[in-house]
Design an enzyme around this catalytic site. Structure first.
Site, PDB file in Angstrom:
ATOM      1  N   GLY A  10       6.517   6.023   5.808  1.00  0.00           N
ATOM      2  CA  GLY A  10       6.242   5.001   4.798  1.00  0.00           C
ATOM      3  C   GLY A  10       7.523   4.389   4.266  1.00  0.00           C
ATOM      4  N   ALA A  14       7.953   4.699  -2.653  1.00  0.00           N
ATOM      5  CA  ALA A  14       8.104   6.156  -2.641  1.00  0.00           C
ATOM      6  C   ALA A  14       8.978   6.574  -1.457  1.00  0.00           C
ATOM      7  CB  ALA A  14       6.740   6.832  -2.568  1.00  0.00           C
ATOM      8  N   GLY A  15       8.684   6.018  -0.284  1.00  0.00           N
ATOM      9  CA  GLY A  15       9.435   6.379   0.914  1.00  0.00           C
ATOM     10  C   GLY A  15      10.892   5.967   0.814  1.00  0.00           C
ATOM     11  N   PHE A 114       1.455  -3.139 -21.941  1.00  0.00           N
ATOM     12  CA  PHE A 114       0.471  -2.844 -20.909  1.00  0.00           C
ATOM     13  C   PHE A 114      -0.620  -1.974 -21.524  1.00  0.00           C
ATOM     14  CE2 PHE A 114       0.700  -3.451 -16.157  1.00  0.00           C
ATOM     15  CZ  PHE A 114       1.343  -4.682 -16.220  1.00  0.00           C
ATOM     16  N   ASP A 208      -4.033   6.233   5.813  1.00  0.00           N
ATOM     17  CA  ASP A 208      -3.581   6.999   6.987  1.00  0.00           C
ATOM     18  C   ASP A 208      -2.924   8.320   6.565  1.00  0.00           C
ATOM     19  OD1 ASP A 208      -4.078   4.378   7.706  1.00  0.00           O
ATOM     20  OD2 ASP A 208      -2.309   4.145   8.967  1.00  0.00           O
ATOM     21  N   GLN A 227      -9.715   3.715  -9.252  1.00  0.00           N
ATOM     22  CA  GLN A 227      -9.491   2.751 -10.330  1.00  0.00           C
ATOM     23  C   GLN A 227     -10.032   1.366  -9.984  1.00  0.00           C
ATOM     24  OE1 GLN A 227      -5.336   1.430 -11.890  1.00  0.00           O
ATOM     25  NE2 GLN A 227      -6.365   2.601 -13.478  1.00  0.00           N
ATOM     26  N   HIS A 229      -9.804  -2.256 -11.332  1.00  0.00           N
ATOM     27  CA  HIS A 229      -8.974  -3.054 -12.245  1.00  0.00           C
ATOM     28  C   HIS A 229      -9.877  -4.060 -12.953  1.00  0.00           C
ATOM     29  CE1 HIS A 229      -5.826  -5.706 -13.686  1.00  0.00           C
ATOM     30  NE2 HIS A 229      -4.920  -4.829 -13.300  1.00  0.00           N
ATOM     31  N   LEU A 239      -5.867  -9.768  -7.363  1.00  0.00           N
ATOM     32  CA  LEU A 239      -5.485  -9.202  -8.653  1.00  0.00           C
ATOM     33  C   LEU A 239      -4.936 -10.261  -9.595  1.00  0.00           C
ATOM     34  CD1 LEU A 239      -4.987  -6.516 -10.244  1.00  0.00           C
ATOM     35  CD2 LEU A 239      -2.625  -6.719  -9.486  1.00  0.00           C
ATOM     36  N   GLU A 242      -2.456  -7.199 -15.139  1.00  0.00           N
ATOM     37  CA  GLU A 242      -2.663  -6.806 -16.536  1.00  0.00           C
ATOM     38  C   GLU A 242      -1.644  -7.490 -17.453  1.00  0.00           C
ATOM     39  OE1 GLU A 242      -3.941  -2.753 -16.939  1.00  0.00           O
ATOM     40  OE2 GLU A 242      -2.481  -2.435 -18.523  1.00  0.00           O
ATOM     41  N   ARG A 273      -7.759   1.022 -18.381  1.00  0.00           N
ATOM     42  CA  ARG A 273      -8.459   0.191 -17.401  1.00  0.00           C
ATOM     43  C   ARG A 273      -9.907   0.608 -17.182  1.00  0.00           C
ATOM     44  NH1 ARG A 273      -3.596  -0.716 -12.973  1.00  0.00           N
ATOM     45  NH2 ARG A 273      -2.506  -2.234 -14.260  1.00  0.00           N
ATOM     46  N   HIS A 337      -8.791  -1.040  -7.084  1.00  0.00           N
ATOM     47  CA  HIS A 337      -7.369  -1.337  -7.162  1.00  0.00           C
ATOM     48  C   HIS A 337      -6.456  -0.185  -6.761  1.00  0.00           C
ATOM     49  CE1 HIS A 337      -3.728  -3.206  -8.571  1.00  0.00           C
ATOM     50  NE2 HIS A 337      -3.544  -2.328  -9.535  1.00  0.00           N
ATOM     51  N   GLU A 361       1.528   6.737  -3.816  1.00  0.00           N
ATOM     52  CA  GLU A 361       0.077   6.606  -4.039  1.00  0.00           C
ATOM     53  C   GLU A 361      -0.728   7.589  -3.196  1.00  0.00           C
ATOM     54  OE1 GLU A 361      -1.388   2.615  -4.454  1.00  0.00           O
ATOM     55  OE2 GLU A 361      -3.473   3.262  -4.335  1.00  0.00           O
ATOM     56  N   ARG A 372      -5.326   5.948 -14.200  1.00  0.00           N
ATOM     57  CA  ARG A 372      -3.894   5.651 -14.270  1.00  0.00           C
ATOM     58  C   ARG A 372      -3.620   4.519 -15.251  1.00  0.00           C
ATOM     59  NH1 ARG A 372      -0.551   1.712 -11.893  1.00  0.00           N
ATOM     60  NH2 ARG A 372      -2.141   0.890 -10.472  1.00  0.00           N
ATOM     61  N   SER A 377       2.360   3.584 -11.832  1.00  0.00           N
ATOM     62  CA  SER A 377       2.405   3.941 -10.412  1.00  0.00           C
ATOM     63  C   SER A 377       3.793   3.710  -9.836  1.00  0.00           C
ATOM     64  CB  SER A 377       1.380   3.140  -9.620  1.00  0.00           C
ATOM     65  OG  SER A 377       1.570   3.390  -8.257  1.00  0.00           O
TER      66      SER A 377
HETATM   67  C1  LIG Z   1      -1.773  -6.127  -5.952  1.00  0.00           C
HETATM   68  C2  LIG Z   1      -1.194  -4.852  -6.552  1.00  0.00           C
HETATM   69  C3  LIG Z   1      -0.415  -4.923  -7.702  1.00  0.00           C
HETATM   70  C4  LIG Z   1       0.113  -3.761  -8.267  1.00  0.00           C
HETATM   71  N1  LIG Z   1       0.881  -3.857  -9.405  1.00  0.00           N
HETATM   72  C5  LIG Z   1       1.439  -2.735  -9.921  1.00  0.00           C
HETATM   73  C6  LIG Z   1       2.315  -2.809 -11.053  1.00  0.00           C
HETATM   74  O1  LIG Z   1       2.631  -3.877 -11.564  1.00  0.00           O
HETATM   75  N2  LIG Z   1       2.817  -1.655 -11.542  1.00  0.00           N
HETATM   76  C7  LIG Z   1       2.526  -0.441 -10.992  1.00  0.00           C
HETATM   77  O2  LIG Z   1       3.022   0.571 -11.486  1.00  0.00           O
HETATM   78  N3  LIG Z   1       1.712  -0.355  -9.916  1.00  0.00           N
HETATM   79  C8  LIG Z   1       1.181  -1.466  -9.362  1.00  0.00           C
HETATM   80  N4  LIG Z   1       0.367  -1.358  -8.263  1.00  0.00           N
HETATM   81  C9  LIG Z   1       0.241  -0.064  -7.579  1.00  0.00           C
HETATM   82  C10 LIG Z   1       1.533   0.215  -6.811  1.00  0.00           C
HETATM   83  O3  LIG Z   1       2.057  -0.994  -6.319  1.00  0.00           O
HETATM   84  C11 LIG Z   1       1.318   1.155  -5.628  1.00  0.00           C
HETATM   85  O4  LIG Z   1       0.595   2.274  -6.030  1.00  0.00           O
HETATM   86  C12 LIG Z   1       2.662   1.626  -5.072  1.00  0.00           C
HETATM   87  O5  LIG Z   1       3.507   0.526  -4.828  1.00  0.00           O
HETATM   88  C13 LIG Z   1       2.472   2.429  -3.805  1.00  0.00           C
HETATM   89  O6  LIG Z   1       3.734   2.691  -3.237  1.00  0.00           O
HETATM   90  P1  LIG Z   1       3.861   3.700  -2.006  1.00  0.00           P
HETATM   91  O7  LIG Z   1       5.315   3.749  -1.679  1.00  0.00           O
HETATM   92  O8  LIG Z   1       3.174   4.951  -2.318  1.00  0.00           O
HETATM   93  O9  LIG Z   1       3.043   3.011  -0.827  1.00  0.00           O
HETATM   94  P2  LIG Z   1       3.091   1.566  -0.128  1.00  0.00           P
HETATM   95  O10 LIG Z   1       3.985   0.617  -0.803  1.00  0.00           O
HETATM   96  O11 LIG Z   1       1.686   1.168   0.067  1.00  0.00           O
HETATM   97  O12 LIG Z   1       3.750   1.881   1.287  1.00  0.00           O
HETATM   98  C14 LIG Z   1       3.084   2.628   2.282  1.00  0.00           C
HETATM   99  C15 LIG Z   1       3.958   2.684   3.509  1.00  0.00           C
HETATM  100  O13 LIG Z   1       3.393   3.574   4.466  1.00  0.00           O
HETATM  101  C16 LIG Z   1       3.445   3.000   5.761  1.00  0.00           C
HETATM  102  N5  LIG Z   1       2.356   3.570   6.559  1.00  0.00           N
HETATM  103  C17 LIG Z   1       1.065   3.745   6.211  1.00  0.00           C
HETATM  104  N6  LIG Z   1       0.372   4.290   7.228  1.00  0.00           N
HETATM  105  C18 LIG Z   1       1.237   4.470   8.251  1.00  0.00           C
HETATM  106  C19 LIG Z   1       1.134   4.990   9.572  1.00  0.00           C
HETATM  107  N7  LIG Z   1      -0.031   5.423  10.066  1.00  0.00           N
HETATM  108  N8  LIG Z   1       2.245   5.002  10.346  1.00  0.00           N
HETATM  109  C20 LIG Z   1       3.434   4.532   9.878  1.00  0.00           C
HETATM  110  N9  LIG Z   1       3.581   4.045   8.634  1.00  0.00           N
HETATM  111  C21 LIG Z   1       2.505   4.022   7.834  1.00  0.00           C
HETATM  112  C22 LIG Z   1       3.306   1.512   5.503  1.00  0.00           C
HETATM  113  O14 LIG Z   1       3.829   0.781   6.576  1.00  0.00           O
HETATM  114  C23 LIG Z   1       4.132   1.349   4.222  1.00  0.00           C
HETATM  115  O15 LIG Z   1       5.492   1.181   4.535  1.00  0.00           O
HETATM  116  C24 LIG Z   1      -0.157  -2.506  -7.677  1.00  0.00           C
HETATM  117  C25 LIG Z   1      -0.928  -2.443  -6.527  1.00  0.00           C
HETATM  118  C26 LIG Z   1      -1.466  -3.595  -5.976  1.00  0.00           C
HETATM  119  C27 LIG Z   1      -2.331  -3.460  -4.764  1.00  0.00           C
END
Ligand SMILES: Cc1cc2nc3c(=O)[nH]c(=O)nc-3n(C[C@H](O)[C@H](O)[C@H](O)COP(=O)(O)OP(=O)(O)OC[C@H]3O[C@@H](n4cnc5c(N)ncnc54)[C@H](O)[C@@H]3O)c2cc1C
Length: 560
Positions: A10, A14-15, A114, A208, A227, A229, A239, A242, A273, A337, A361, A372, A377
């Site tokens: 990822g 986070a990654g 928020f 995944d 959640q 939204h 979206l 908020e 929310r 959401h 996430e 949440r 997040s």
């Molecule tokens: C529209 C929207 C707005 C948001 N706004 C906010 C906000 O303002 N504030 C807040 O705190 N949170 C917000 N959130 C929530 C927050 O953005 C996410 O929870 C957070 O960014 C998730 O980050 P992540 O690094 O866990 O995953 P992601 O950013 O989803 O990254 C997942 C990664 O895993 C990789 N991956 C997945 N499956 C595979 C696979 N099988 N093989 C190889 N790679 C794979 C993908 O390519 C990607 O790079 C929002 C969410 C959305 C949808």
């Protein structure tokens, strides 16, 4: 065959935060991502990231309590304490790395309000907070020598004597499969929004990472906590951040009334929310909505303010519904959401499988519990992304090279080939849509025994159709059809755990609102649900529970 000390699945926040930590330690690390890292869903985060900064009289206890209250007392309080204590440094560090946060008139980092929090402690970069942070973390990790497997798709975790030792992955550009060995794997593969339809999540959010971990014996915790939204744009599901309500927008029903007065007199539109979404649903169900929607009204804020502070929302509203928010309110409805549930981890990101960590996430630490708070997040991803890296770095000191990783390659190749070789059958999109609509109907803002059983029944039907799904594109290069088939299987695993968790929890708490059991039941249900994969059971799932960690805040009735 490839090999690294640490492999991160990822390239979202986070990654990449984990990657920065590992590269800083000078350890060999790679990120593997099915899309280019800056196209991860983190890129879409608009509103901001929370931190209680003391220079403005805030304190970590205030943030921790708001988070715990928001979670309807299901979050583990030791984990929340860590997140709140580390938040200030985490956000300031992002600033030092190069994130240009918006500033106030006084030149200090600016904040916006928020939901579920009495203090404005959400830091932001206009309406592109996620994108801004993601680009900076990507730059930083490349500068430090990160290896990236870009557009590679992980299909399986490699296990050796109960220990995770790498992955099998498909190079999407060539169609070739490879193994990547590692001493530790950090799962940061994001959420599972597309299990629902509609959802605010990108099409790549197919759970995944959750399914990969679930398949090797990791329990999925509190998966029923979905959640919805409160403000997604009518007809599109897009979206509407908020931030709109944070900046003063009102919610109105068909009688022109600010109905939140009835449900959350103190916090109004900025209640948590789950509370706001439920209030909207009640108004709609009782006939005071507009065709399944309520109105988000910004007209009193004035054009200049709207275009300056919420420009992106204005663009979306004009482009998709032709509504100028300075002139007219826009119709919105609750929409799926975020998934609070996920891979059960310790506060150091460790799972029950040695060598496998999780953050972001896809993980459940648990800091969000049953609901949440907005902007928590992004904070979760950077705090626990970093912590999982620190712990993984410590873990790999005692680990030697993997010996049998290659043995997983041939069976995995054969599995994918068999998918390609299937005779023409049902289309992937049809089955995916039927699954997602069934889950959304049964596990909605409101749910009851009958609706959840309906979701289960639908899922049984979907599973019986899975073997008949065909991959129409037989090519090797960029075969997205093959990826969609694999993603559908991952989503069905996630759906299994969501339905099992929901049917198990016999109370209403946070986002899990049962119209047939409307009260929270701390005596019997102040605990987490854990869903294990168990093929000996009728639906392939086994549900256990585990206690919630309470440190200093005893559960009380939640009022906003
Ligand atoms: C529209 C929207 C707005 C948001 N706004 C906010 C906000 O303002 N504030 C807040 O705190 N949170 C917000 N959130 C929530 C927050 O953005 C996410 O929870 C957070 O960014 C998730 O980050 P992540 O690094 O866990 O995953 P992601 O950013 O989803 O990254 C997942 C990664 O895993 C990789 N991956 C997945 N499956 C595979 C696979 N099988 N093989 C190889 N790679 C794979 C993908 O390519 C990607 O790079 C929002 C969410 C959305 C949808």
């Amino acid at each position: 065959m490839y090999e690294h000390d640490v492999l991160i699945i990822g390239g979202g926040l986070a990654g990449l935060r984990a990657a920065v930590e590992v590269t800083r330690a000078g350890v060999d690390v790679a990120v593997i991502s099915k899309v280019h890292p800056v196209r991860s869903h983190s890129n879409a985060a608009q509103g901001g990231i929370n931190a209680p900064l003391t220079d403005r009289g805030d304190d970590w206890q205030g943030h921790a309590y708001d988070t715990i209250k928001g979670s309807d007392f299901l979050a583990d309080q030791d984990a929340v304490e860590i997140m709140s204590q580390e938040a200030g440094e985490a956000v300031l560090e992002l600033e030092r790395m190069g994130v240009i946060f918006s500033r106030g008139e006084d030149g200090k980092l600016g904040t916006r309000a928020f939901g579920g929090q009495k203090v404005a402690r959400t830091f932001f970069v206009g309406a592109i907070t996620g994108s801004a942070i993601l680009h900076v973390l990507f730059e930083q990790s490349l500068k430090l020598g990160l290896n990236v497997y870009e557009e590679w798709f992980v299909t399986k975790l490699i296990m050796e004597d109960g220990v995770c030792r790498g992955v099998v992955a498909l190079d999407i550009k060539t169609g070739e499969m490879h193994t990547i060995k590692a001493k530790a794997v950090i799962m940061a593969a994001g959420g599972a929004g597309r299990v629902f339809e509609p959802s605010t999540n990108a099409l790549i959010c197919t759970g995944d990472g959750l399914a990969l971990a679930y398949r090797v014996g990791v329990p999925m915790m509190d998966m029923e906590m979905i959640q919805y939204h409160p403000t997604t744009l009518a007809r599109t599901g897009i979206l509407m951040s908020e931030a709109a309500r944070g900046e003063g927008a009102h919610l109105l029903n068909a009688e022109g009334e600010r109905f939140m007065q009835k449900y959350a007199p103190d916090y109004m539109e900025l209640a948590s929310r789950d509370v706001v979404s439920r209030a909207e649903q009640t108004e709609i169900n009782e006939g005071r909505g507009f065709d399944g929607n309520v109105l988000l009204d910004l007209t009193h804020l004035g054009r200049e303010f709207i275009e300056h502070r919420l420009g992106y929302l204005q663009e979306v509203s004009v482009e998709f519904l032709g509504i100028d928010m300075a002139e007219k309110p826009v119709p919105v409805q609750p929409g799926m959401h975020y998934i609070m549930g996920g891979i059960k981890t310790t506060v150091d990101g460790a799972t029950n499988v040695p060598g496998l960590y999780a953050a972001g996430e896809c993980a459940n630490v648990s800091v969000h519990g049953a609901n949440r708070l907005g902007a928590n997040s992004l904070l979760d991803t950077v705090v626990f992304g970093r912590r999982s890296a620190v712990h993984a770095l410590d873990y790999i000191k005692g680990v030697g090279p993997a010996s049998r990783a290659e043995e997983d390659l041939a069976p995995e190749k054969a599995r994918l080939q068999a998918l390609l070789d299937r005779p023409p059958g049902e289309r992937i999109a049809t089955v995916r849509d039927d699954m997602a609509r069934g889950i959304t109907k049964g596990i909605g803002v409101n749910r009851d025994q009958a609706s959840m059983e309906g979701a289960l029944e639908n899922l049984v039907n979907i599973k019986s159709r899975l073997p008949g799904v065909s991959v129409e594109n037989k090519g090797k290069v960029f075969n997205t059809d093959l990826m969609f088939a694999l993603e559908l299987e991952f989503m069905v695993d996630c759906a299994d755990t969501i339905v099992a968790g929901a049917l198990a929890r016999k109370e209403s708490r946070g986002a899990h609102y049962r119209t047939d059991m409307t009260e929270r039941d701390d005596e019997n249900w102040l605990k987490h649900t854990l869903v294990y994969k168990d093929d000996a059971q009728e639906h392939g799932t086994r549900v256990e529970t585990s206690p919630v960690t309470i440190t200093q805040w005893e559960p009380v009735k939640r009022v906003y």
